[in-house]
Design an enzyme around this catalytic site. Sequence first.
Site, PDB file in Angstrom:
ATOM      1  N   GLU A  61       0.818  -1.197   0.000  1.00  0.00           N
ATOM      2  CA  GLU A  61       0.000   0.000   0.000  1.00  0.00           C
ATOM      3  C   GLU A  61       0.861   1.262   0.000  1.00  0.00           C
ATOM      4  O   GLU A  61       0.530   2.256  -0.652  1.00  0.00           O
ATOM      5  CB  GLU A  61      -0.922   0.006   1.224  1.00  0.00           C
ATOM      6  N   PRO A 266      11.851 -15.875  -1.976  1.00  0.00           N
ATOM      7  CA  PRO A 266      10.782 -16.205  -1.030  1.00  0.00           C
ATOM      8  C   PRO A 266      10.111 -14.949  -0.486  1.00  0.00           C
ATOM      9  O   PRO A 266      10.753 -13.902  -0.335  1.00  0.00           O
ATOM     10  CB  PRO A 266      11.515 -16.961   0.087  1.00  0.00           C
ATOM     11  N   GLY A 308      14.622  -6.322  -0.400  1.00  0.00           N
ATOM     12  CA  GLY A 308      14.672  -5.147  -1.252  1.00  0.00           C
ATOM     13  C   GLY A 308      15.373  -5.315  -2.584  1.00  0.00           C
ATOM     14  O   GLY A 308      15.809  -4.320  -3.175  1.00  0.00           O
ATOM     15  N   ASN A 333       1.437  -9.046  -6.512  1.00  0.00           N
ATOM     16  CA  ASN A 333       1.189  -7.966  -7.465  1.00  0.00           C
ATOM     17  C   ASN A 333       1.883  -8.221  -8.811  1.00  0.00           C
ATOM     18  O   ASN A 333       3.111  -8.113  -8.902  1.00  0.00           O
ATOM     19  CB  ASN A 333       1.676  -6.655  -6.857  1.00  0.00           C
ATOM     20  N   GLU A 336       4.284  -5.333 -10.878  1.00  0.00           N
ATOM     21  CA  GLU A 336       5.724  -5.123 -10.664  1.00  0.00           C
ATOM     22  C   GLU A 336       6.569  -5.774 -11.756  1.00  0.00           C
ATOM     23  O   GLU A 336       7.418  -5.100 -12.355  1.00  0.00           O
ATOM     24  CB  GLU A 336       6.115  -5.632  -9.280  1.00  0.00           C
TER      25      GLU A 336
END
Length: 425
Positions: A61, A266, A308, A333, A336
């Site tokens: 979000e 993962p 990241g 999602n 991406e």
Amino acid sequence: MLLKIYRAITVLGTPIISMYLYYRKSIGKEDRDRHEERIGISRIPKPNGFLFWIHAASIGESLSVITLIENLLKSYPNSYLMITTGTITSAKILKDRLPDRAFHQYIPVDKPSYVSRFIEHWRPDVALWTESEFWPNIIFKTHKSEIPLLLLNGRISDKSYAKWQIAPSLMKNILSCFNLCLGQSEEDVIRLRKLGAPKVKNLGNLKFSVPPLPVDLKSLGVLQSQIINRPLWLATSTHYLEENMVTDIHKKLKNIHKDILTIIVPRQVNRGEKIARLLKNKNISFALRSLDNPITPDTQIYVADTMGELGLFFSLSDIVLMGKSLVPYGGQNPIEPLKFGCAVIHGPHMTNFRWICKEMKKHGCSVEVKTTLECSESISKLINKISDRKKMIQKGNKFIDSQSEVVSLVIGEILTILDSKYAPT
């Protein structure tokens, strides 16, 4: 009645709330340096100027509103923006992503005294709530304080829809506090309206406005030099139940593509050692990124158990399987990988991204599979037929471009409400 009961529970449950926060702090799930924010106490003063407040539950979000934040601050050059979340991970990521005049705070626990302290300290000029985390005390206090309240990218999942139908009056009262609810799909608009939202629109999904994930080009070059021309594919944000399936897919692919490289990212990066044990038991050679293991010609599966770096691996592989979609956990999602020019494969369980997957199928930029055999066959086909893969990627680019106006439309609605609230009389 239900609201009174909820408020009573949050007041009488103070000792339990305190113990809960202490426990979370002890296991590293609360920020030790900023834990006071969770009880509505901030160490920094409110900035002088118009203050936007965006609440985003966690990482996904938060990232979905980055472009919106940048554009709001451009539209209001003398304004500031506070974004609240509830997780340490989202706070760390936002620290590197937020523009000037934007800052992060932790959302207070939904206890009336904590909430009042938070609202009275910050006194935001407008509150922008994202997706589906509805905290009754915070929302009612915001509304009672005459702060305009908008729901952005509203999403009502199957599970949430069923839950809120058990307490329809409470949800109706919550939604009536919002000046406007923007659903991220027509299905969400219908559900919000049925649950009692007085004003609802669908302008698109803000996730399309998220900038591509960051990529360390130096690391990308190192990995590319290790892989050279090997065929490869990526299983991203995998659920622990899927990793055994990924090994089966890998074995099927290896029968056809002898030097195939499978990359697993993962969902929980601390699971690297468990995945390593699984691969060892299956006699599959592997390398762990967290241990700086290089990819060698003998490496069959590379486990990217670091935080990241998803953008790095989307840059590395243009064939991507979405995690949490082969098992019934709602999927991840798919926008991406599309932004990195990837051909996207997903399982049948993409309920959290139902509209997006429907549109992707319509645009021809995704493949749905139901079994590990179908998945391995689809991956093999994309490896062998480069022209088909390129066409699929081009269609994905067109789909992303078709949703490019979402942020400007959302800002238009925000400015309309602000004009009606703060226009000179």
